[in-house]
Design a protein around this motif. Sequence first.
Motif, PDB file in Angstrom:
ATOM      1  N   GLU A 192       9.295  43.217  18.795  1.00 44.98           N
ATOM      2  CA  GLU A 192       9.783  43.594  20.123  1.00 44.98           C
ATOM      3  C   GLU A 192       9.592  42.459  21.131  1.00 44.98           C
ATOM      4  N   LEU A 193       8.453  41.787  21.052  1.00 44.34           N
ATOM      5  CA  LEU A 193       8.170  40.738  22.027  1.00 44.34           C
ATOM      6  C   LEU A 193       8.815  39.416  21.625  1.00 44.34           C
ATOM      7  N   ILE A 194       8.752  39.105  20.328  1.00 41.21           N
ATOM      8  CA  ILE A 194       9.361  37.878  19.822  1.00 41.21           C
ATOM      9  C   ILE A 194      10.403  38.318  18.806  1.00 41.21           C
ATOM     10  N   THR A 195      11.665  38.195  19.158  1.00 40.93           N
ATOM     11  CA  THR A 195      12.712  38.731  18.299  1.00 40.93           C
ATOM     12  C   THR A 195      13.214  37.707  17.291  1.00 40.93           C
ATOM     13  N   GLY A 196      13.108  36.430  17.575  1.00 41.10           N
ATOM     14  CA  GLY A 196      13.572  35.405  16.640  1.00 41.10           C
ATOM     15  C   GLY A 196      12.396  34.763  15.925  1.00 41.10           C
ATOM     16  N   ALA A 197      12.703  33.814  15.077  1.00 37.72           N
ATOM     17  CA  ALA A 197      11.666  33.086  14.353  1.00 37.72           C
ATOM     18  C   ALA A 197      11.095  31.972  15.237  1.00 37.72           C
ATOM     19  N   VAL A 198       9.810  31.722  15.076  1.00 33.75           N
ATOM     20  CA  VAL A 198       9.149  30.611  15.747  1.00 33.75           C
ATOM     21  C   VAL A 198       8.838  29.577  14.672  1.00 33.75           C
ATOM     22  N   MET A 199       9.362  28.359  14.828  1.00 31.05           N
ATOM     23  CA  MET A 199       9.157  27.320  13.822  1.00 31.05           C
ATOM     24  C   MET A 199       7.869  26.562  14.107  1.00 31.05           C
ATOM     25  N   LEU A 200       7.010  26.519  13.096  1.00 29.94           N
ATOM     26  CA  LEU A 200       5.760  25.782  13.179  1.00 29.94           C
ATOM     27  C   LEU A 200       5.842  24.620  12.195  1.00 29.94           C
ATOM     28  N   ASN A 201       5.506  23.420  12.633  1.00 29.60           N
ATOM     29  CA  ASN A 201       5.617  22.223  11.804  1.00 29.60           C
ATOM     30  C   ASN A 201       4.307  21.453  11.820  1.00 29.60           C
ATOM     31  N   GLN A 259       0.850  -1.194   0.000  1.00 24.19           N
ATOM     32  CA  GLN A 259       0.000   0.000   0.000  1.00 24.19           C
ATOM     33  C   GLN A 259       0.885   1.242   0.000  1.00 24.19           C
ATOM     34  N   SER A 260       0.261   2.382  -0.182  1.00 25.58           N
ATOM     35  CA  SER A 260       1.033   3.625  -0.159  1.00 25.58           C
ATOM     36  C   SER A 260       0.266   4.700   0.581  1.00 25.58           C
ATOM     37  N   VAL A 261       0.982   5.768   0.876  1.00 26.64           N
ATOM     38  CA  VAL A 261       0.390   6.913   1.560  1.00 26.64           C
ATOM     39  C   VAL A 261       1.072   8.178   1.038  1.00 26.64           C
ATOM     40  N   ILE A 262       0.298   9.253   0.957  1.00 26.49           N
ATOM     41  CA  ILE A 262       0.852  10.549   0.588  1.00 26.49           C
ATOM     42  C   ILE A 262       1.195  11.274   1.888  1.00 26.49           C
ATOM     43  N   VAL A 263       2.405  11.811   1.953  1.00 24.95           N
ATOM     44  CA  VAL A 263       2.872  12.528   3.135  1.00 24.95           C
ATOM     45  C   VAL A 263       3.132  13.981   2.730  1.00 24.95           C
ATOM     46  N   ALA A 264       2.565  14.906   3.473  1.00 26.85           N
ATOM     47  CA  ALA A 264       2.837  16.335   3.266  1.00 26.85           C
ATOM     48  C   ALA A 264       3.433  16.880   4.560  1.00 26.85           C
ATOM     49  N   GLU A 265       4.644  17.389   4.456  1.00 27.79           N
ATOM     50  CA  GLU A 265       5.330  17.987   5.596  1.00 27.79           C
ATOM     51  C   GLU A 265       5.458  19.483   5.333  1.00 27.79           C
ATOM     52  N   VAL A 266       4.999  20.278   6.280  1.00 28.67           N
ATOM     53  CA  VAL A 266       5.031  21.731   6.113  1.00 28.67           C
ATOM     54  C   VAL A 266       5.723  22.348   7.316  1.00 28.67           C
ATOM     55  N   ARG A 267       6.621  23.288   7.024  1.00 29.07           N
ATOM     56  CA  ARG A 267       7.286  24.087   8.069  1.00 29.07           C
ATOM     57  C   ARG A 267       7.027  25.541   7.749  1.00 29.07           C
ATOM     58  N   TYR A 268       6.718  26.297   8.775  1.00 26.62           N
ATOM     59  CA  TYR A 268       6.556  27.736   8.591  1.00 26.62           C
ATOM     60  C   TYR A 268       7.399  28.447   9.625  1.00 26.62           C
ATOM     61  N   GLU A 269       8.168  29.399   9.159  1.00 22.64           N
ATOM     62  CA  GLU A 269       9.033  30.191  10.024  1.00 22.64           C
ATOM     63  C   GLU A 269       8.310  31.504  10.324  1.00 22.64           C
ATOM     64  N   TYR A 270       7.676  31.571  11.495  1.00 23.83           N
ATOM     65  CA  TYR A 270       6.898  32.751  11.873  1.00 23.83           C
ATOM     66  C   TYR A 270       7.833  33.858  12.354  1.00 23.83           C
ATOM     67  N   HIS A 271       7.680  35.036  11.742  1.00 21.43           N
ATOM     68  CA  HIS A 271       8.416  36.223  12.150  1.00 21.43           C
ATOM     69  C   HIS A 271       7.404  37.254  12.639  1.00 21.43           C
ATOM     70  N   SER A 272       7.661  37.810  13.795  1.00 21.46           N
ATOM     71  CA  SER A 272       6.758  38.778  14.398  1.00 21.46           C
ATOM     72  C   SER A 272       6.746  40.083  13.612  1.00 21.46           C
ATOM     73  N   ASP A 273       5.555  40.625  13.407  1.00 23.62           N
ATOM     74  CA  ASP A 273       5.437  41.948  12.800  1.00 23.62           C
ATOM     75  C   ASP A 273       5.896  43.027  13.772  1.00 23.62           C
ATOM     76  N   LEU A 274       5.693  42.778  15.052  1.00 22.03           N
ATOM     77  CA  LEU A 274       6.077  43.773  16.053  1.00 22.03           C
ATOM     78  C   LEU A 274       7.576  43.747  16.310  1.00 22.03           C
TER      79      LEU A 274
END
Length: 187
Positions: free
Chosen positions: A160-169, A143-158
Amino acid sequence: MWRSIFDQMKIRASLRQFLHNAAGVSAVEFALILPVMLTLLFGSVEIANILIADRKTANIASAAADLVAQAITINDGDMANIFFAADAIMQPFNPAFVSIVIASVTADAGGVTRVAWSDARNGTPYAPGTAYTLPLGLVGPNQSVIVAEVRYEYHSDLGELITGAVMLNDRFFLAPRRSISVTRTPG
């Protein structure tokens, strides 16, 4: 001497009057509380934006796997359309920070899972034949399966509060709907 006593009494009276005067208390309290309230407000906005971006990341993984799983064969144009749809889902966040890897993972007769094909945007696709570990019981032999892996590097618009990137997976698995496996053709 009388003058210094009179001056001391005058200073004490002025000091007493100053200590009992409540006219500026509200302004002082406001000045003390304002930074805390602004931090809470902007922090709430940032947390809400991160949660929205996380949901959009999950939606991209789900939609990408779903679009591929509906096909019998998929080509370069289809993949470009899927990546374009991912950009549309991510709006109003910057889609340039989205990394998508889509792969078809097949299990042989012995249950060993390997990548049949893979495509990626802003990421590295898996090489065909590469071993891929799936959660137990997800696919059976042949059998088979389709795998979708997504990463998003969130950067704050402000910024000031979050200075680095937050990785969402997020990672999404979906069985092909119209065939045993989805084949990849060029063009």
